[in-house]
Design a protein around this motif. Structure first.
Motif, mmCIF file in Angstrom:
data_model
loop_
_atom_site.group_PDB
_atom_site.id
_atom_site.type_symbol
_atom_site.label_atom_id
_atom_site.label_comp_id
_atom_site.label_asym_id
_atom_site.label_seq_id
_atom_site.Cartn_x
_atom_site.Cartn_y
_atom_site.Cartn_z
ATOM 1 N N ALA A 146 0.870 -1.187 0.000
ATOM 2 C CA ALA A 146 0.000 0.000 0.000
ATOM 3 C C ALA A 146 0.904 1.233 0.000
ATOM 4 C CB ALA A 146 -0.917 -0.011 1.216
ATOM 5 N N ASN A 147 1.146 1.758 -1.172
ATOM 6 C CA ASN A 147 2.098 2.847 -1.360
ATOM 7 C C ASN A 147 1.681 4.104 -0.593
ATOM 8 O OD1 ASN A 147 3.416 5.202 -2.554
ATOM 9 N ND2 ASN A 147 4.208 3.753 -4.067
ATOM 10 N N ARG A 148 2.458 4.433 0.424
ATOM 11 C CA ARG A 148 2.137 5.583 1.290
ATOM 12 C C ARG A 148 2.209 6.910 0.535
ATOM 13 N NH1 ARG A 148 1.943 0.667 3.673
ATOM 14 N NH2 ARG A 148 1.849 0.780 5.930
ATOM 15 N N GLU A 149 3.143 7.028 -0.388
ATOM 16 C CA GLU A 149 3.244 8.277 -1.159
ATOM 17 C C GLU A 149 2.009 8.474 -2.043
ATOM 18 O OE1 GLU A 149 5.420 10.743 -0.543
ATOM 19 O OE2 GLU A 149 5.924 9.362 1.083
ATOM 20 N N ASN A 150 1.512 7.398 -2.621
ATOM 21 C CA ASN A 150 0.285 7.494 -3.428
ATOM 22 C C ASN A 150 -0.886 7.908 -2.543
ATOM 23 O OD1 ASN A 150 2.097 6.323 -5.227
ATOM 24 N ND2 ASN A 150 0.611 4.883 -6.043
ATOM 25 N N ILE A 151 -0.965 7.330 -1.356
ATOM 26 C CA ILE A 151 -2.036 7.684 -0.418
ATOM 27 C C ILE A 151 -1.954 9.171 -0.066
ATOM 28 C CG2 ILE A 151 -2.891 7.328 1.937
ATOM 29 C CD1 ILE A 151 -2.062 4.314 1.554
ATOM 30 N N ARG A 152 -0.762 9.654 0.196
ATOM 31 C CA ARG A 152 -0.564 11.070 0.577
ATOM 32 C C ARG A 152 -0.945 12.059 -0.527
ATOM 33 N NH1 ARG A 152 1.854 12.165 5.197
ATOM 34 N NH2 ARG A 152 3.125 10.601 6.215
ATOM 35 N N LYS A 153 -0.987 11.592 -1.766
ATOM 36 C CA LYS A 153 -1.330 12.493 -2.887
ATOM 37 C C LYS A 153 -2.703 13.126 -2.715
ATOM 38 C CE LYS A 153 2.131 12.365 -5.843
ATOM 39 N NZ LYS A 153 2.829 13.571 -6.279
ATOM 40 N N ILE A 154 -3.561 12.522 -1.897
ATOM 41 C CA ILE A 154 -4.899 13.075 -1.665
ATOM 42 C C ILE A 154 -4.813 14.488 -1.101
ATOM 43 C CG2 ILE A 154 -5.311 12.248 0.694
ATOM 44 C CD1 ILE A 154 -7.821 12.048 -2.249
ATOM 45 N N GLU A 155 -3.733 14.775 -0.385
ATOM 46 C CA GLU A 155 -3.559 16.100 0.212
ATOM 47 C C GLU A 155 -3.442 17.187 -0.855
ATOM 48 O OE1 GLU A 155 -1.439 15.086 4.431
ATOM 49 O OE2 GLU A 155 -0.163 14.921 2.649
ATOM 50 N N GLU A 156 -3.033 16.803 -2.058
ATOM 51 C CA GLU A 156 -2.873 17.790 -3.131
ATOM 52 C C GLU A 156 -4.201 18.336 -3.641
ATOM 53 O OE1 GLU A 156 0.162 17.100 -6.041
ATOM 54 O OE2 GLU A 156 1.344 15.928 -4.602
ATOM 55 N N ILE A 157 -5.305 17.704 -3.258
ATOM 56 C CA ILE A 157 -6.616 18.256 -3.625
ATOM 57 C C ILE A 157 -7.353 18.767 -2.389
ATOM 58 C CG2 ILE A 157 -6.841 17.005 -5.801
ATOM 59 C CD1 ILE A 157 -8.779 15.074 -4.326
#
Length: 180
Positions: free
Chosen positions: A145-156
């Motif tokens: 479960a890629n944590r960086e991909n999960i964190r991308k939600i913050e960009e919106i």
């Protein structure tokens, strides 16, 4: 296309029960995110359900994953929807809220399922944001479960804790369907 149509189509192309549950879970999270963002929740849920439609065809050729889904759904999807599906496997740029949402919903569903499966009762009911956050910080837990991909939600503009909350609550709504 309705949710039921999307699930029928998914089951036509995907035979692995865990992958079907993953897609349905991503659909639920997408629906929750769409509601949060004031977007079309039915459409976003369908995109989540269908995002891995081609996985069993492309699992040995990951460079083709998502491309085949877009091909299969050519006449069913808008350009933005095609981009979101392609972007979730890094075949297109992340541009829209839909793109970022699918990109982040895909791995968070796996993290939540793993967090549930290590609970004694193996049920999503009672899973708290605090517990998920602890699992998120442990890089060895559900390492796929890629944590960086999960964190991308913050960009919106969605904070990580809020994303965890939306994701858990969305999956709770379909817990029976997921066997959780």
């Amino acid at each position: 296309m309705t949710r039921d149509d999307a699930i029928k189509l998914l089951k036509k192309h995907v035979k692995n029960d865990n992958l079907i549950k993953h897609c349905i879970a991503v659909g639920a999270i997408m629906k929750g995110l769409a509601t949060e963002l004031g977007e079309n929740s039915e459409r976003w849920e369908i995109i989540g359900i269908l995002h891995d439609l081609d996985y069993e065809y492309t699992k040995d050729n990951p460079e083709k994953h998502a491309k085949k889904t877009v091909e299969l759904l050519e006449n069913e999807l808008s350009e933005e929807e095609k981009n979101a599906i392609l972007a979730h496997n890094e075949h297109a740029e992340l541009n829209s809220k839909l793109d970022y949402s699918l990109y982040s919903a895909d791995p968070i569903s796996g993290l939540i399922i793993a967090a549930v499966l290590v609970r004694p009762e193996k049920k999503i009911e009672g899973l708290k944001v605090k517990s998920l956050k602890k699992k998120f910080k442990d890089k060895s837990f559900a390492a796929g479960a890629n944590r960086e991909n999960i964190r991308k939600i913050e960009e919106i503009g969605i904070e990580l804790n809020r994303f965890f909350e939306i994701s858990i609550e969305s999956m709770k709504q379909i817990a029976d369907e997921l066997g959780l």
